[in-house]
Motif scaffolding. Structure first.
Motif, short mmCIF file in Angstrom:
data_model
loop_
_atom_site.label_atom_id
_atom_site.label_comp_id
_atom_site.label_asym_id
_atom_site.label_seq_id
_atom_site.Cartn_x
_atom_site.Cartn_y
_atom_site.Cartn_z
N GLN A 1 52.91 122.77 11.91
CA GLN A 1 53.85 123.69 11.27
C GLN A 1 53.75 125.08 11.88
O GLN A 1 54.76 125.74 12.13
N LEU A 2 52.52 125.54 12.13
CA LEU A 2 52.34 126.85 12.75
C LEU A 2 52.96 126.87 14.15
O LEU A 2 53.62 127.84 14.52
N CYS A 3 52.76 125.81 14.92
CA CYS A 3 53.38 125.73 16.25
C CYS A 3 54.91 125.83 16.14
O CYS A 3 55.54 126.57 16.89
N ALA A 4 55.48 125.09 15.20
CA ALA A 4 56.93 125.13 15.00
C ALA A 4 57.38 126.53 14.59
O ALA A 4 58.41 127.03 15.08
N ASP A 5 56.63 127.18 13.72
CA ASP A 5 56.98 128.53 13.27
C ASP A 5 56.91 129.54 14.41
O ASP A 5 57.77 130.41 14.54
N VAL A 6 55.88 129.42 15.25
CA VAL A 6 55.74 130.34 16.38
C VAL A 6 56.86 130.11 17.39
O VAL A 6 57.40 131.06 17.96
N LYS A 7 57.25 128.87 17.60
CA LYS A 7 58.39 128.59 18.49
C LYS A 7 59.66 129.24 17.96
O LYS A 7 60.42 129.85 18.73
N GLU A 8 59.90 129.14 16.66
CA GLU A 8 61.06 129.80 16.04
C GLU A 8 60.99 131.31 16.24
O GLU A 8 61.99 131.95 16.55
N LEU A 9 59.80 131.87 16.03
CA LEU A 9 59.60 133.30 16.21
C LEU A 9 59.92 133.72 17.64
O LEU A 9 60.61 134.72 17.87
N LEU A 10 59.42 132.96 18.61
CA LEU A 10 59.70 133.25 20.02
C LEU A 10 61.20 133.27 20.30
O LEU A 10 61.71 134.22 20.90
N VAL A 11 61.88 132.24 19.88
CA VAL A 11 63.31 132.11 20.16
C VAL A 11 64.10 133.21 19.46
O VAL A 11 64.97 133.85 20.06
#
Length: 95
Positions: free
Chosen positions: A17-27
């Protein structure tokens, strides 16, 4: 033993979930023209990876601090080599 397995499974789910959240943050913060789900966990953030530049580095550092309360200093530049390393840094330094 089931408790240990449950704890490991929960930890893995939290990490995903943290990986997915960080990916969203990056984009979102860097206005990248890529779907968050297309970013690999081991994908480099610079060079042949997402091709981020020094301005992106500053924006990403500010976004991580705002979102997770984790600072990225000059001593932490290794944490920006890949998404996994960034997530490791966030996990290790989050309050």
């Amino acid at each position: 033993m089931a408790t240990t397995l449950d704890a490991v499974a929960e930890r893995a789910q939290q990490r995903q979930q943290l990986c997915a959240d960080v990916k969203e943050l990056l984009v979102d913060r860097l206005v990248l023209d890529v779907q968050p789900s297309h970013i690999g966990d081991d994908q480099p953030l610079f060079g042949r990876g997402l091709e981020l530049d020094s301005i992106d580095t500053l924006e990403l550092a500010m976004a991580v601090e705002e979102q997770y309360g984790v600072m990225i200093t000059d001593d932490d530049t290794d944490s920006l080599l890949s998404l996994n390393r960034l997530v490791d840094h966030v996990e290790a330094n989050r309050s």
